[in-house]
Design a protein around this motif. Structure first.
Motif, PDB file in Angstrom:
ATOM      1  N   ARG A  94      12.606 -20.377  -3.242  1.00 39.62           N
ATOM      2  CA  ARG A  94      13.128 -20.986  -4.468  1.00 39.62           C
ATOM      3  C   ARG A  94      12.013 -21.046  -5.497  1.00 39.62           C
ATOM      4  O   ARG A  94      10.966 -21.673  -5.267  1.00 39.62           O
ATOM      5  CB  ARG A  94      13.686 -22.383  -4.203  1.00 39.62           C
ATOM      6  CG  ARG A  94      14.269 -23.035  -5.454  1.00 39.62           C
ATOM      7  CD  ARG A  94      15.146 -24.222  -5.134  1.00 39.62           C
ATOM      8  NE  ARG A  94      15.655 -24.844  -6.356  1.00 39.62           N
ATOM      9  CZ  ARG A  94      16.613 -25.768  -6.379  1.00 39.62           C
ATOM     10  NH1 ARG A  94      17.165 -26.181  -5.252  1.00 39.62           N
ATOM     11  NH2 ARG A  94      17.013 -26.281  -7.533  1.00 39.62           N
ATOM     12  N   ASP A  96      12.099 -21.881  -9.304  1.00 32.94           N
ATOM     13  CA  ASP A  96      12.804 -22.259 -10.531  1.00 32.94           C
ATOM     14  C   ASP A  96      11.978 -21.974 -11.779  1.00 32.94           C
ATOM     15  O   ASP A  96      12.507 -22.005 -12.894  1.00 32.94           O
ATOM     16  CB  ASP A  96      13.194 -23.738 -10.472  1.00 32.94           C
ATOM     17  CG  ASP A  96      14.293 -24.001  -9.446  1.00 32.94           C
ATOM     18  OD1 ASP A  96      14.826 -23.011  -8.889  1.00 32.94           O
ATOM     19  OD2 ASP A  96      14.603 -25.175  -9.190  1.00 32.94           O
ATOM     20  N   LEU A  99      13.504 -19.278 -14.009  1.00 34.26           N
ATOM     21  CA  LEU A  99      14.818 -19.456 -14.636  1.00 34.26           C
ATOM     22  C   LEU A  99      14.859 -18.913 -16.061  1.00 34.26           C
ATOM     23  O   LEU A  99      15.818 -18.237 -16.460  1.00 34.26           O
ATOM     24  CB  LEU A  99      15.202 -20.940 -14.626  1.00 34.26           C
ATOM     25  CG  LEU A  99      15.685 -21.491 -13.279  1.00 34.26           C
ATOM     26  CD1 LEU A  99      15.871 -23.002 -13.351  1.00 34.26           C
ATOM     27  CD2 LEU A  99      16.973 -20.814 -12.856  1.00 34.26           C
ATOM     28  N   ASP A 181      20.964 -22.813 -12.366  1.00 36.39           N
ATOM     29  CA  ASP A 181      19.992 -23.912 -12.345  1.00 36.39           C
ATOM     30  C   ASP A 181      18.975 -23.799 -11.212  1.00 36.39           C
ATOM     31  O   ASP A 181      18.160 -24.700 -11.003  1.00 36.39           O
ATOM     32  CB  ASP A 181      20.715 -25.264 -12.265  1.00 36.39           C
ATOM     33  CG  ASP A 181      21.573 -25.406 -11.009  1.00 36.39           C
ATOM     34  OD1 ASP A 181      21.590 -24.469 -10.183  1.00 36.39           O
ATOM     35  OD2 ASP A 181      22.229 -26.458 -10.856  1.00 36.39           O
ATOM     36  N   ALA A 182      19.003 -22.702 -10.452  1.00 38.58           N
ATOM     37  CA  ALA A 182      18.018 -22.479  -9.392  1.00 38.58           C
ATOM     38  C   ALA A 182      17.922 -20.981  -9.142  1.00 38.58           C
ATOM     39  O   ALA A 182      18.920 -20.264  -9.218  1.00 38.58           O
ATOM     40  CB  ALA A 182      18.407 -23.204  -8.113  1.00 38.58           C
ATOM     41  N   CYS A 183      16.710 -20.527  -8.819  1.00 32.18           N
ATOM     42  CA  CYS A 183      16.487 -19.102  -8.572  1.00 32.18           C
ATOM     43  C   CYS A 183      15.851 -18.914  -7.196  1.00 32.18           C
ATOM     44  O   CYS A 183      14.800 -19.486  -6.908  1.00 32.18           O
ATOM     45  CB  CYS A 183      15.581 -18.506  -9.646  1.00 32.18           C
ATOM     46  SG  CYS A 183      15.161 -16.767  -9.369  1.00 32.18           S
ATOM     47  N   SER A 411      21.194 -28.032  -6.399  1.00 27.92           N
ATOM     48  CA  SER A 411      21.587 -26.909  -7.255  1.00 27.92           C
ATOM     49  C   SER A 411      23.091 -26.709  -7.135  1.00 27.92           C
ATOM     50  O   SER A 411      23.601 -26.523  -6.030  1.00 27.92           O
ATOM     51  CB  SER A 411      20.871 -25.623  -6.851  1.00 27.92           C
ATOM     52  OG  SER A 411      21.430 -24.507  -7.525  1.00 27.92           O
ATOM     53  N   PRO A 414      23.257 -21.751  -8.249  1.00 25.26           N
ATOM     54  CA  PRO A 414      22.058 -20.962  -7.948  1.00 25.26           C
ATOM     55  C   PRO A 414      22.268 -19.469  -8.186  1.00 25.26           C
ATOM     56  O   PRO A 414      23.390 -18.980  -8.246  1.00 25.26           O
ATOM     57  CB  PRO A 414      21.835 -21.245  -6.463  1.00 25.26           C
ATOM     58  CG  PRO A 414      23.228 -21.457  -5.934  1.00 25.26           C
ATOM     59  CD  PRO A 414      23.973 -22.155  -7.036  1.00 25.26           C
TER      60      PRO A 414
END
Length: 442
Positions: A94, A96, A99, A181-183, A411, A414
């Motif tokens: 993860r 973020d 983003l 809202d999440a990568c 999240s 995602p």
């Protein structure tokens, strides 16, 4: 519960996916539930060859599909997602911090200053020949005929495929959804070979993997395909013969605690030819059978001081209490139960359609229900009097089989960047410059 038709359009479909149908229906309360809890769902379908993300903006669901060969076990944490596939285990970190970058169009590789630039051999001659050919066309001379002729129908089909490929490439490089809202980005992979990966989970000693081919639990080491760590007492040797179909696993206090098997056989693939159901729930620590006579059990999960598991062939969700050594059937649903996760009092359970399988004795569900479903059902464990689901997502197209289900925390929308995605080219994550052990880098 009211249902709304969902036509998924968030996936980046390849031109080969034209005839696949990933439509679904879902209860009208599900988008609000996921958004309010700030969670999303990941689940796998080995039959459809997809890892799927169920995302919500509070009003509607968006189901995003990622292609992988035979996706199976899932493990989600605060920091990442781990996926077991045909011959690999892939870790997605993860990040973020990416983003802002993923919400911008991806620049073409020709604009990337770090991309390799190799001038093909004879490129000058090819350029001169092309220039001469174009000059000939301008002077009224006929262009060179192709070396093969296509019928009008074939030309139309080729043109359609070319247009689909261009659209596919454009979508790959387009800015991603603003709601993301999440990568989760591909970070590492371990090549295990085809060990028939089933359940996976992180423990005190790293990642634990159910190795169904070798009828054992294993951990991973870069120097080996796998490190065998435990096998059922009735398995005599470690050979790739899927003898008892060990499939499910759950950890307790960071260590493997319970597993499920389809049988007690110690012979190559014999569980497929059994004439009665004799699946088991076993204790790893004592290596003893706690419950037997189960029908194709899956997905043991330690939660709230008990083991929840799927008695899949009957469409049941059950629990086992170690202190009292008692079992209880909590819910029965019109689907082959497999895949389970929790968030607070909510239980998320995967359902699959009954399929034609290479087994002598098919699932009893086929006789109990006229129709079985594929999807995810939600249950509220705090409401023991309610034996029905409180929400669901149901697939109406080509997604017939679901293996594992995982809740992604913190999240509701995602995005996952798979290893083959062009954004892997220049989406970097790294710490500050680290000093050398022998001195300074300055």
């Amino acid at each position: 519960m009211a249902e709304e038709k969902k036509n998924n359009n968030s996936d980046t479909f390849s031109p080969l996916d034209d005839e696949l149908d990933f439509d679904c229906q879902y209860s009208d309360n599900l988008p609000a539930i996921l958004k309010e809890l700030n969670i999303s769902l990941a689940f796998t379908s080995y039959q459809a060859g997809r890892l799927m993300l169920v995302r919500s903006d509070g009003k509607t669901l968006d189901v995003n599909f990622k292609s992988f060969p035979r996706p199976m076990g899932l493990a989600a944490t605060e920091n990442g997602l781990t996926l077991g596939i045909f011959t690999q285990i892939i870790n997605f970190q993860r990040e973020d911090g990416l983003l802002e970058q993923i919400k911008q169009p991806l620049q073409g590789i020709e604009e990337d200053i770090t991309a390799p630039r190799i001038k093909p051999k004879n490129s000058d001659a090819q350029t001169n020949a092309l220039t001469a050919e174009k000059a000939g066309e301008k002077n009224g001379e006929p262009a060179q005929e192709p070396v093969f002729n296509l019928s009008p129908e074939q030309q139309q089909q080729v043109q359609k495929q070319q247009e689909a490929m261009r659209a596919y490439q454009q979508k790959l490089t387009a800015a991603l959804d603003e709601r993301v809202d999440a990568c989760f980005i591909s970070r590492s992979a371990h090549y295990s070979g085809m060990i028939n990966i089933h359940d996976i989970d992180w423990g005190d000693e790293g990642l634990w993997v159910v190795n169904s081919s070798f009828s054992c639990l294993c951990t991973l080491d870069p120097d080996y395909s796998f490190i065998p760590r435990w096998k059922p007492h009735f398995i005599s040797e470690l050979v790739p013969e899927d003898r008892c179909h060990l499939n499910g696993m759950t950890l307790k206090d960071g260590k493997p605690a319970y597993v499920t098997t389809f049988s007690k056989f110690d012979a190559p693939g014999k569980w497929r030819k059994g004439t009665k159901f004799d699946g088991t729930l076993m204790s790893v620590e004592s290596n003893e059978i706690l419950v037997d006579g189960l029908a194709m059990p899956h997905s043991p999960r330690w939660y709230n001081d008990r083991v929840y598991y799927c008695n899949s062939g009957y469409g049941q969700i059950c629990s086992y209490q170690p202190e009292t050594q008692t079992t209880e059937t909590l819910y029965e649903v019109p689907g082959f139960t497999r895949g389970m996760d929790f968030y607070g009092p909510l239980m998320f359970v995967g359902l699959s359609k009954v399929r034609d399988a290479d087994v002598t004795k098919p699932a009893p569900l086929a006789q109990k229900y006229d129709e079985t479903y594929s999807g995810i059902w939600l249950f509220n464990l705090d409401d023991q009097g309610n034996k029905k689901e409180i929400g669901h997502i149901k697939f109406t197209g080509n997604v017939d089989q679901i293996y594992d289900v995982a809740v992604i925390p913190n999240s509701s929308f995602p995005e996952l960047i798979e290893p083959s995605h062009p954004r892997m080219r220049n989406h970097f994550c790294h710490p500050e410059l680290q000093a050398l052990a022998t001195g300074s880098n300055e």
